[in-house]
Design an enzyme around this catalytic site. Structure first.
Site, mmCIF file in Angstrom:
data_model
loop_
_atom_site.group_PDB
_atom_site.id
_atom_site.type_symbol
_atom_site.label_atom_id
_atom_site.label_comp_id
_atom_site.label_asym_id
_atom_site.label_seq_id
_atom_site.Cartn_x
_atom_site.Cartn_y
_atom_site.Cartn_z
ATOM 1 N N GLU A 1 0.821 -1.219 0.000
ATOM 2 C CA GLU A 1 0.000 0.000 0.000
ATOM 3 C C GLU A 1 0.852 1.264 0.000
ATOM 4 O O GLU A 1 0.481 2.261 -0.631
ATOM 5 C CB GLU A 1 -0.950 0.010 1.199
ATOM 6 N N HIS B 1 -11.484 -5.424 9.011
ATOM 7 C CA HIS B 1 -12.165 -5.257 7.720
ATOM 8 C C HIS B 1 -13.431 -4.417 7.899
ATOM 9 O O HIS B 1 -14.436 -4.661 7.249
ATOM 10 C CB HIS B 1 -12.523 -6.616 7.106
HETATM 11 C C1 LIG Z 1 -1.426 -4.949 4.210
HETATM 12 C C2 LIG Z 1 -2.507 -5.752 3.592
HETATM 13 N N1 LIG Z 1 -2.951 -5.431 2.363
HETATM 14 C C3 LIG Z 1 -3.944 -6.120 1.786
HETATM 15 C C4 LIG Z 1 -4.529 -7.171 2.433
HETATM 16 C C5 LIG Z 1 -5.669 -7.935 1.770
HETATM 17 N N2 LIG Z 1 -5.274 -9.320 1.546
HETATM 18 C C6 LIG Z 1 -5.606 -10.296 2.415
HETATM 19 S S1 LIG Z 1 -4.922 -11.745 2.030
HETATM 20 C C7 LIG Z 1 -4.231 -11.133 0.614
HETATM 21 C C8 LIG Z 1 -3.406 -12.010 -0.243
HETATM 22 C C9 LIG Z 1 -2.382 -12.727 0.572
HETATM 23 O O1 LIG Z 1 -1.493 -13.433 -0.231
HETATM 24 P P1 LIG Z 1 -0.262 -14.209 0.393
HETATM 25 O O2 LIG Z 1 0.469 -13.341 1.350
HETATM 26 O O3 LIG Z 1 0.508 -14.781 -0.711
HETATM 27 O O4 LIG Z 1 -0.940 -15.355 1.266
HETATM 28 P P2 LIG Z 1 -1.897 -16.523 0.749
HETATM 29 O O5 LIG Z 1 -3.294 -16.020 0.843
HETATM 30 O O6 LIG Z 1 -1.494 -16.889 -0.636
HETATM 31 O O7 LIG Z 1 -1.661 -17.618 1.705
HETATM 32 C C10 LIG Z 1 -4.522 -9.774 0.492
HETATM 33 C C11 LIG Z 1 -4.074 -8.924 -0.612
HETATM 34 C C12 LIG Z 1 -4.059 -7.459 3.731
HETATM 35 N N3 LIG Z 1 -4.590 -8.446 4.464
HETATM 36 N N4 LIG Z 1 -3.058 -6.750 4.284
#
Ligand SMILES: Cc1ncc(C[n+]2csc(CCOP(=O)(O)OP(=O)(O)O)c2C)c(N)n1
Lengths: 328, 354
Positions: A61, A128
């Site tokens: 972000e 959220h």
């Molecule tokens: C700082 C932040 N930005 C956006 C989000 C929204 N968000 C939740 S999970 C996710 C994807 C996570 O991907 P990854 O870290 O690869 O974990 P995975 O879900 O693949 O296990 C996003 C963008 C968040 N939780 N925190």
């Protein structure tokens, strides 16, 4: 006039039309491209405008905001998305120190929009459900808007994109697809000016100053108060949270002499305090009763429905507060 | 790993690494944890469909071995900060299914008493610190846990789990760099499961391998097949030994695959056809472990089935305990923002009585 649209569809339309109108407008955010965003607000945009103007980013972000600032300095018009407004905290430094202060420091205006879903009441839990406005209210240089109707949503997103300064655009996720607020929108291009509130319901006995999803609670409370108490309640929908529409705030107070300020964020340090101070300073003689603030309790947003319902302001509380003011 | 390589049919069915110090009772435990993880997942999906869970449901289907195998290398006094796909690590750390069910269901008996969801809670006695949603944040928190341990002369290592997507956050970078500079015994497990929400790995990071980031931080980097539970254990054990002996932090990249969407609502339309099916058919961590256990004559198919049956019964009992617990009293929303013996709870104003 076309068919009735949701608030989400109205924002889509506004964005779409602005991207058609102005080639410098582009979208940047997490999963906004092929996926179309967590709420599908930008679904189909990448097919129409291509991956150069609909940019999927890493989970960063701070970089999203910083990149938007840099691009804006160079004449582009970024519309940056936070997947949930809660994650605006990760871009806080860039927003408050870079975007907000650039023009003032003589380093160039940042004409950019930072938008995303905000708000509680959807069982999203502490991370959220945020209403972020008061984090930014004390930062000069950031405009903030939050629509409560599709008409305003479309007009405000267009105004935000055309605005010469940074605009935080809050979209209450509970309103996104709410059938109750669907509206037909004008065919022709229009904007809703930033800085102008709207009277959502006329009345002479008492004013409720509010915005976002709480406009609906205010309208429902007004309905009850009219039926059960014969009170004519005016509801002022602020639409813009910074800069506040002072004349509209003062006008309604001068008209009804009794005022409730209703918002969804916690009461302490909320925008209601600022509005109350404006009224106390500039319309004190017009008041027939104390100014009442209604908001969520001073806790994080809890997850369990029973807890979140206690946390949030309710129609019942608004009605109670109005009765207290009416009998003051 | 290159996708086209991934998608070829393996010459012979994938099993697990045979170079291991694990004993029969360890294998039984690992199998049980893997099964608990998968079946817990299935139950939460069911509860979501029944609308009993109001918040998001996130699955670790197909990547259970990473969390279970790596966490199994820790001692009781060690700490973990799991992310949403590491529910298996929670179980290894001794968190009970009933606690996580209760949290998902928003029950008063949840360790977070209904204020938060999923396994967003902590049990410091068990060495468990649940995450917040903001990705990357737990890395520096775990660095802090270890800094305190160092100051208090307590022998402790910790694992912070992150998805590959979370490595793009500033919080991840600051946390791991801090731990590296302080030579803290922090093991950061980067679960590279191919996607962050809808974003494929190549749009997240321009480096070929996440393990390469270790070089930049000046720490040890290890890469492991995240669907081989034995390899995950062995790699984590190596990392734990390295960290515990005062060598500093470690980054482990575990290569795995997220077979479900980001959450239940995600239909995965962005995933190339055949990819999910390939992983399900040829690289399922539990199937691989079953093959290993039977081929090596550690357990018979019947014995494994018995474990599965036991787990199913166990989870239904745990669920019943969670489900029969009461919902929180509304007014308890006002408690525990501060120490309520010093600052009163944040009760609602009463407009008519005041
Ligand atoms: C700082 C932040 N930005 C956006 C989000 C929204 N968000 C939740 S999970 C996710 C994807 C996570 O991907 P990854 O870290 O690869 O974990 P995975 O879900 O693949 O296990 C996003 C963008 C968040 N939780 N925190």
């Amino acid at each position: 006039m076309g068919k009735e649209v949701t608030l989400l569809e109205a924002i889509r339309q506004g964005l779409w039309e602005e991207m058609k109108r102005d080639e410098s407008v582009f979208i940047i955010g997490e999963d906004v491209g092929i996926y179309g965003g967590a709420f599908k607000l930008t679904e189909g945009f990448i097919d129409e405008f291509g991956p150069e103007r609909v940019i999927d980013t890493p989970i960063s972000e701070a970089a999203i905001v910083g990149v938007a600032c840099g691009a804006a300095l160079m004449g582009m018009k970024p519309v940056a998305e936070f997947q949930f407004i809660d994650f605006i905290s990760c871009g806080f430094d860039m927003l408050t120190n870079y975007a907000a202060k650039s023009r003032y420091r003589g380093c160039g205006a940042i004409s950019a929009v930072f938008r995303g879903p905000c708000g509680s009441g959807v069982r999203g839990g502490p991370f959220h459900s945020l209403n972020a406005e008061s984090f930014f209210l004390n930062t000069a240089g950031l405009k903030m808007v939050e629509p409560s109707t599709p008409y305003d949503a479309k007009g405000l997103i267009k105004a935000a994109i055309r605005d010469p300064d940074p605009v935080l655009f809050f979209e209450h996720k509970k309103l996104y697809r709410l059938p109750r607020i669907k509206q037909e929108l004008p065919e022709e291009d229009y904007i809703v000016p930033i800085g102008k509130a709207r009277i959502a319901r006329e009345g002479k006995d008492l004013s409720i100053i509010t915005f976002g999803a709480q406009v609906l609670n205010a309208l429902d409370a007004a309905e009850i108060l009219e039926k059960e108490d014969g009170l004519q309640v005016e509801v002022l929908d602020l639409r813009t949270l910074a800069p506040l529409d002072k004349p509209a705030i003062l006008d309604t107070v001068k008209k009804t002499n009794r005022v409730i300020i209703l918002h969804e964020a916690s009461v302490t340090g909320g925008i209601g305090g600022e509005i109350a101070a404006i009224i106390a300073e500039e319309a004190f003689e017009w008041l027939d009763a104390p100014i009442l603030r209604i908001g969520s309790i001073d806790t994080p947003v809890p997850f369990a429905p029973q807890l979140e319902d206690y946390y949030l302001p309710s129609i019942g509380e608004v009605v109670e507060a109005a009765r207290r003011l009416a009998n003051y | 790993m290159n996708l086209s390589v991934r998608l070829k049919k393996p010459e012979k069915p994938l099993s697990c690494t045979k170079e291991t110090s694990l004993k029969k009772e360890d294998f039984a435990k690992l199998y049980r944890f893997l099964k608990i993880t998968r079946m817990f997942d299935e139950i939460t999906v069911r509860l979501k469909r029944q609308a009993k869970i109001t918040g998001g449901v996130f699955s670790s289907l197909g990547q259970e071995a990473t969390a279970v195998g790596t966490c199994y290398a820790l001692e009781e006094r060690d700490f973990i900060a799991p992310l949403i796909r590491d529910i298996g690590a929670c179980f290894v750390k001794g968190i009970l299914p009933r606690e996580i069910f209760a949290s998902y269901l928003g029950r008063a008996t949840s360790p977070n008493r209904g204020t938060d969801l999923q396994f967003h809670f902590a049990d410091l006695k068990k060495g468990f610190i649940g995450p917040i949603s903001h990705l990357g944040d737990m890395v520096s928190v775990m660095a802090g846990v270890l800094l305190a341990s160092k100051m208090r002369r307590e022998d402790r290592v910790a694992i912070a789990y992150v998805g590959e997507g979370a490595t793009s956050t500033g919080a991840f970078h600051e946390g791991i760099n801090f731990a590296a500079v302080q030579k803290l015994p922090l093991i950061v497990v980067v679960e590279n499961n191919g996607y962050a929400y809808s974003t494929p790995t190549h749009k997240q990071c321009a480096a070929k391998h996440f393990v390469d980031k270790a070089v930049g931080y000046g720490i040890l980097g290890l890469q492991v097949d995240g669907n081989d539970v034995v390899a995950c254990y062995e790699t984590a054990k190596k990392a734990v030994e390295y960290a515990r002996s005062g060598n500093g932090s470690v980054l482990i990249e575990a290569i795995t695959y997220r077979r479900k969407g980001h959450a239940e609502h995600d239909n995965q339309s962005y995933v190339p056809p055949g990819e999910i099916e390939w992983w399900a058919e040829h690289n399922d961590p539990i199937k691989r472990f079953e093959l290993f256990l039977t081929e090596e004559n550690i357990f018979s198919k019947e014995e494994l089935l018995q474990i599965e049956k036991d787990v199913a019964e166990y989870l239904e009992e745990e669920l019943t305990i969670a489900e029969s617990a009461p919902s929180p009293e509304p007014i308890t929303a006002a408690y525990d923002v501060f120490d309520n013996s010093i600052v009163p709870p944040a009760f609602k104003k009463k407009f008519l009585e005041s």
